[in-house]
Design an enzyme around this catalytic site. Structure first.
Site: not given
Ligand code: AMP
Ligand code: TRP
Length: 329
Positions: A111, A195, A198
């Protein structure tokens, strides 16, 4: 007692990876555990967020939890900044965690990018706040996607050092990650080595939970693949990252084994598989999308859920201060 805690950042563009890696499991686990699901707005501001957009996205994540099936009456749904214990305990953990531990965190490196000097101090201590989220409630299990594994290992290290330093051997539990399902790391639809995220500038890289049926169909049709037909074995699929990703998504959405799906599609045109995947994604995501829209049309309801959740969360989160030796007059 077993207790679940997990969090999702309100940073916009909730996507299929968030759903399959995390939110869907939140729903499935709620029958066997007491659950606390948090919209982590304080984590979000470790990178710049427009205040109005942060408010919108906070409601959107809460709406996604509820639309996906989290029972906000039985379980706790709230936003992090509404419970002061998170930042208070995070400060204690800033004094427990070692610089060397934080220096190993790969998410910070990703990041912060090349310009590390210009990253916020908050981004650096982000994992300490995450440990505080979890341990403020002595959560024993944390459902997350694969990318959060390292942060959960740090959470255990912090719990262990705290218990040891303050001679309270079993005070904080050693939390277990729950990385469940066939799609714990969903990849970008445009690049099977990245990956799904967002913040990817290309909207074609992800399926958003707010996408309608046409958008889902278009994105799957345009998803990168190769000219070959569907593979016959899992080993062959693994050599084709974009194919493997779509197969994993199909397996997760249909609750079937990869091998079972390959048995159905082996040797067929890839477009036939994409068509079936589109129908499946629309069938599974459509109702969630509709329910999110309905909930967001009434922000008063979502705000009430968050408020009620914060009151219940606050009541659980306070005990640690006596142990540290903070006076609570
Ligand atoms: P975040 O959007 O970073 O707050 O992630 C929220 C949740 O979604 C966390 O448990 C992450 O591990 C999961 N997550 C985010 N991106 C992915 C992805 N590409 N594949 C699987 N899980 C994800
Ligand atoms: N760091 C997590 C992510 O980016 C979000 C998060 C914050 C979290 N606090 C948490 C996840 C506590 C699980 C438990 O995905």
């Amino acid at each position: 007692m077993n207790r679940i805690f997990s969090g999702v950042q309100p940073t916009g563009n909730l996507h299929l990876g968030n759903y399959l890696g995390a939110i869907r499991n939140f729903v499935r686990l709620q029958h066997d555990y007491e659950c606390i699901y948090c919209v982590v707005d304080q984590h979000a501001i470790t990178m710049w967020q427009e205040p109005a957009e942060l408010r919108r996205a906070t409601r959107e994540v809460a709406a996604a939890f509820i639309a996906a099936g989290v029972d906000a009456k039985k379980q706790i749904v709230f936003n992090q900044s509404a419970v002061p214990a998170h930042s208070q305990l995070a400060w204690i953990f800033n004094c427990v965690a070692r610089m060397g531990w934080l220096n190993r965190m790969t998410q910070f490196k990703e990041k912060a990018g090349k310009d590390r000097e210009n990253a916020s101090a908050g981004l650096y201590v982000y994992p300490n706040l995450m440990a505080a989220d979890i341990l403020a409630y002595k959560a024993t299990h944390v459902p997350v996607g694969e990318d959060q594994k390292q942060h959960l290992e740090l959470t255990r290290d912090i719990a262990q050092k705290f218990n040891n330093d303050f001679s309270v051997p079993d005070f904080f539990p050693l939390t277990e990650p729950l990385i469940l399902g066939e799609a714990t790391r969903v990849m970008s639809l445009r690049d099977g080595s990245k990956k799904m995220s967002k913040s990817d500038p290309s909207d074609y890289s992800r399926i958003n939970l707010t996408d309608d049926a046409d958008a889902i169909a278009l994105k799957i049709r345009k998803a990168k693949t190769d000219p070959l037909p569907m593979p016959a074995t899992e080993a062959e699929a693994e050599t084709r990252p974009e194919v493997d990703n779509l197969l994993g998504i199909y397996a997760a959405l249909s609750d079937r084994q990869r091998s079972d799906i390959l048995a159905e599609f082996a040797g067929r045109e890839f477009s036939a598989f994409k068509k079936a995947l589109t129908d499946l994604a629309v069938e599974k995501l459509g109702p969630i999308n509709a329910d999110m829209k309905r909930l967001l049309a009434d922000p008063g309801y979502v705000d009430q859920v968050l408020k009620d959740g914060a009151t219940r969360a606050r009541a659980i989160a306070d005990e640690v201060y006596d142990i540290v030796g903070f006076l609570r007059p």
